[in-house]
Design an enzyme around this catalytic site. Structure first.
Site, PDB file in Angstrom:
ATOM      1  N   GLU A   2       0.836  -1.205   0.000  1.00  0.00           N
ATOM      2  CA  GLU A   2       0.000   0.000   0.000  1.00  0.00           C
ATOM      3  C   GLU A   2       0.871   1.256   0.000  1.00  0.00           C
ATOM      4  OE1 GLU A   2      -3.150  -0.097   2.911  1.00  0.00           O
ATOM      5  OE2 GLU A   2      -4.108  -1.832   1.962  1.00  0.00           O
ATOM      6  N   GLU A  24      -5.107  -8.614  -0.531  1.00  0.00           N
ATOM      7  CA  GLU A  24      -5.931  -8.274   0.634  1.00  0.00           C
ATOM      8  C   GLU A  24      -7.369  -8.141   0.167  1.00  0.00           C
ATOM      9  OE1 GLU A  24      -4.866  -5.150   3.353  1.00  0.00           O
ATOM     10  OE2 GLU A  24      -2.699  -5.496   3.071  1.00  0.00           O
ATOM     11  N   TYR A  66     -11.773  -4.298  -0.126  1.00  0.00           N
ATOM     12  CA  TYR A  66     -12.521  -4.751   1.047  1.00  0.00           C
ATOM     13  C   TYR A  66     -14.007  -4.498   0.847  1.00  0.00           C
ATOM     14  CZ  TYR A  66      -8.257  -5.412   3.778  1.00  0.00           C
ATOM     15  OH  TYR A  66      -7.043  -5.871   4.246  1.00  0.00           O
TER      16      TYR A  66
END
Length: 522
Positions: free
Chosen positions: A193, A315, A259
């Site tokens: 990130e 992720e 997410y």
């Protein structure tokens, strides 16, 4: 989604009255793309009790352990056949200095985990502990290197420490610390990130850093590193474009983070308390990852039409508020049937894009976000498997199988959601399907019924297959908010499914509401 022919104008009353709700034709002899086992990968960050109390308790602990690893967790992960495990972060990776985590435990310096609650880390779980765990699990290690606060020399020496078998300084240091032979480390993430917690960089700047770092992270002896660039967060298509232009085939893979989260405010919603509207919003948000994947793929295809560079969703998962009474910043959340639905739908999407997606790592393996396992870290030694764990276990047969193309005709569930639907499609496909041909010639099919109320009757035509036997499992619950805890560890678990009827090469399957089914055909 091209897989679905959505009847968006269908009224809810008519939807409820249909006798047959979906038809699927699976082309059993047309598959060409292997479903990489790494798509079912896991992620372990120094965050909350994922490492300490989750994976690791130390050899002196009263909790049963195997050389410091929790024995119950270790055995559960072995059962899951974890193909790849990412570590040490996450945001933690760009503040982690690997030399603090080697050598005698009493000499390792402590550090403050500035990203996750200010916890003091004692570094008792470091390089040896992680890589030895991967060997015990039979999992490929995926190392996330420190670019944000580290140096080129530091990361280069870490690679040497882990992978060199020669008479090199770092190999000699490793031997001094008790490990003679190098580990088999394939995957190396160059930062994490980097647009955010990994340094707040611009893509142009990070591209130059990647070129520099990757130059000095060398291949030793028979090891060949698969170098992964820190990629975009969900909708940041410019980041992908810049990296494809400025880095290109210097990277073997490019990461993507997504997410299923309502927003990034302090209140993200509760894991165990939600209404029907919030449930359907969650399903819609999880499905939106497919459109995002397609857009990143299109950018990558312009520079890499032969798909040599992998897209790694390293992720992903649901993100809810921390459970009441737990430590702020430790991201401990419960895991309900809703989370299991998100897992199944997302894995079905990854399998459709396996020509580009080479790895995915759900966040995270123990005690954090959408975890596989929850542990009681207060000394009682309790452990519970989550509904998401059971989805991953049910899907094991897809690992290394060949994805089978299909034609799907399915109704949509029109849902009224007002402002909540601005970010998602308000028509939810009632059934999600995926299929693959296993290495033994059998066929595996997954089916997920997203409806909270209505069972679905699905007709599956098997084009080019000769099926004689069916074995099935189903995961469901009376209420979509149901979950497993230490007092009720088996509230949600797979049971045999027998409501699939075979006639010649056609299956009729009755799928209960809010359920996930996996069928194995031979």
């Amino acid at each position: 989604m091209k897989q679905y022919i959505a009847t968006a104008l269908l009224s809810l009353a008519a939807f409820s009255a249909n006798a047959q709700d979906a038809t699927v034709t699976i082309h059993a002899n047309q598959g060409t793309n292997k479903i990489n086992k790494e798509i079912y990968g896991q992620f372990a960050e120094h965050l909350g009790t994922c490492i300490y109390g989750g994976l690791w308790v130390g050899p002196e602990s009263q909790i049963p352990n195997t050389n410091g690893y929790r024995t119950d967790v270790l055995n559960a992960l072995k059962e899951l056949k974890v193909p790849v495990l990412r570590w040490p972060g996450g945001c933690f990776a760009d503040e982690y200095h690997w030399m603090d985590g080697i050598g005698p435990k009493e000499n390792r310096p402590k550090m403050q985990n500035n990203n996750w609650g200010g916890t003091i880390e004692d570094n008792s779980f470091g390089t040896h502990e992680f890589l030895n765990l991967c060997e015990l699990l039979g999992a490929e290690p995926y190392i996330s290197g420190n670019v944000g606060s580290g140096t080129v020399e530091e990361l280069a020496k870490w690679v040497e420490y882990m992978t060199s078998d020669g008479d090199t300084p770092m190999a000699k240091l490793r031997r001094k610390n008790g490990r003679d032979k190098s580990w088999n480390v394939k995957y190396l993430g160059v930062g994490n990130e980097s647009w955010g917690c990994g340094g707040n960089m611009r893509p142009e700047y990070y591209s130059d850093l990647f070129r520099r770092y990757s130059t000095y992270c060398r291949d030793y002896d028979n090891h060949k590193l698969y170098k992964i660039a820190s990629g975009a967060t969900d909708y940041d298509y410019d980041w992908t474009k810049v990296l494809m232009n400025n880095v290109g085939n210097r990277m073997a893979g490019l990461s993507l983070h997504y997410y299923t989260v309502k927003d990034w405010s302090d209140h993200k919603g509760f894991a165990l308390k939600f209404n029907d509207q919030e449930y359907y919003w969650t399903i819609g948000k999880s499905l939106q990852i497919e459109d995002i994947i397609k857009k990143h793929e299109a950018i990558m295809d312009q520079k890499d039409p032969k798909k040599k560079i992998g897209l790694l969703v390293d992720e992903w998962g649901t993100w809810w508020d921390e459970e009441p009474g737990t430590i702020k910043g430790h991201l401990y959340q419960q895991n309900s049937m809703r989370d299991a639905m998100v897992a199944a739908l997302t894995l079905n999407i990854f399998q459709r894009h396996t020509d580009r997606i080479k790895m995915a790592n759900i966040a995270q393996v123990v005690n954090v976000l959408q975890s596989m396992i929850l542990t009681d870290t207060k000394g009682t030694g309790h452990m519970v498997l989550t509904p998401t764990y059971h989805v991953f276990k049910m899907y094991q047969g897809f690992q290394e199988a060949t994805y089978l193309p299909m034609d799907v005709k399915v109704d949509s569930i029109p849902v009224e959601g007002g402002h909540m639907w601005k970010m998602v499609d308000a028509n939810i496909p009632a059934v999600s399907v995926s299929a693959a041909k296993k290495q033994d010639g059998g066929i595996i099919i997954s089916l997920a019924n997203t409806s909270l109320e209505k069972k679905q009757e699905v007709e599956i035509n098997l084009d080019g297959a000769n099926v004689k036997t069916i074995a099935g499992e189903i995961l469901t619950s009376k209420n979509v908010m149901d979950y497993n805890d230490f007092e009720h560890p088996d509230a949600i678990k797979p049971v045999a499914f027998k409501d699939a009827k075979l006639k010649k090469n056609s299956l009729k399957v009755k799928i209960p509401a809010k359920s996930i089914i996996v069928l194995n055909l031979k």
